[in-house]
Write an enzyme that holds these catalytic residues in place. Structure first.
Site, PDB file in Angstrom:
ATOM      1  CG  ASP A 165       4.233  -0.462  -8.132  1.00  0.00           C
ATOM      2  OD1 ASP A 165       4.970  -1.548  -8.069  1.00  0.00           O
ATOM      3  OD2 ASP A 165       4.597   0.538  -8.502  1.00  0.00           O
ATOM      4  CE  LYS A 166      -1.827  -1.324   0.409  1.00  0.00           C
ATOM      5  NZ  LYS A 166      -1.322  -1.174   1.780  1.00  0.00           N
TER       6      LYS A 166
END
Length: 235
Positions: free
Chosen positions: A56-57
């Site tokens: 995830d970012k």
């Protein structure tokens, strides 16, 4: 962290998107890697060259990217057969009664918010193992191992059992409603949340069989500075 003719292992910083997608076409890990090594595998669509798995970012940590199609296929097979070794560390809300545990709950795209993942009966099977490494008055440091690799798996599973990842804006980790925090501790929690503007989740170790040499490689990474500061403040 490591590079040869077939693959590259990177310690991705928080805030960096893995590959280009709607709303994020620049500044991604894939953009940086294409600049660095010019050629990545082509088994995916043109926006995801080399990408075997994602983070995830706002999750930091180790990620392996394939430079050619043969390496990509072999690594993808290891992921699907669940022989890849992955260990995450996370700071989460609350205190655990047992030192070790397993969360088994099927996951799928939320029907009320398509950007979120939710526990659902007709979802895909997902299993997360956890071990408590350290306990604090209202938070815990966990080591986590994935038996499956679903989107947002750790974050959703931990929120599902009432221990969301600290600082996680999507799954309740920024709400002071967990861990038995009293009024006196609220300012302390607000200070800790300021130290941790994202989910306190890091992909710390990664192990796999190198497709070209058939040797098992394992990599370890230090916790990022924001998690180090959070733990220092808790200690």
């Amino acid at each position: 962290v490591y590079e040869d003719d077939d693959l590259i292992v990177v310690n991705k910083p928080a805030g960096m998107v893995t590959h280009p997608a709607y709303g994020n076409y620049r500044g991604t890990l894939v953009n940086a890697l294409l600049h660095h090594c010019a050629k990545l595998s082509t088994l995916n669509d043109e926006l995801r060259p080399g990408v075997v798995h994602r983070l995830d970012k706002d999750t930091s940590g180790l990620i392996v990217v394939a430079k050619n199609d043969g390496t990509h296929a072999a690594l993808a097979r290891q992921f699907s057969e669940r022989t890849i070794e992955r260990e995450y560390w996370a700071v989460v809300w609350g205190i655990f009664e047992k030192r070790r545990g397993t969360v088994e709950a099927s996951l799928g795209r939320s029907k009320s918010d398509r950007k979120k993942i939710a526990v659902m009966r007709d979802g895909k099977p997902a299993v997360t193992e956890y071990e408590v490494l350290e306990s604090f008055p209202f938070l815990s440091l966990l080591r986590l191992r994935l038996r499956t690799g679903r989107t947002h798996q750790i974050r959703v599973h931990l929120a599902h059992i009432g221990h969301p990842v600290f600082g996680d804006p999507t799954y309740g980790g920024r709400r002071i409603a967990w861990g038995g925090v009293d009024m006196k501790q609220k300012s302390e929690v607000q200070h800790l949340l300021a130290l941790m503007p994202r989910q306190a989740l890091h992909a710390k170790t990664l192990g796999f069989i190198h497709p070209a040499t058939n040797k098992f490689l394992t990599f370890d990474s230090e916790l990022p500075e924001d998690m180090k500061k959070l733990l220092a403040a808790l200690r």
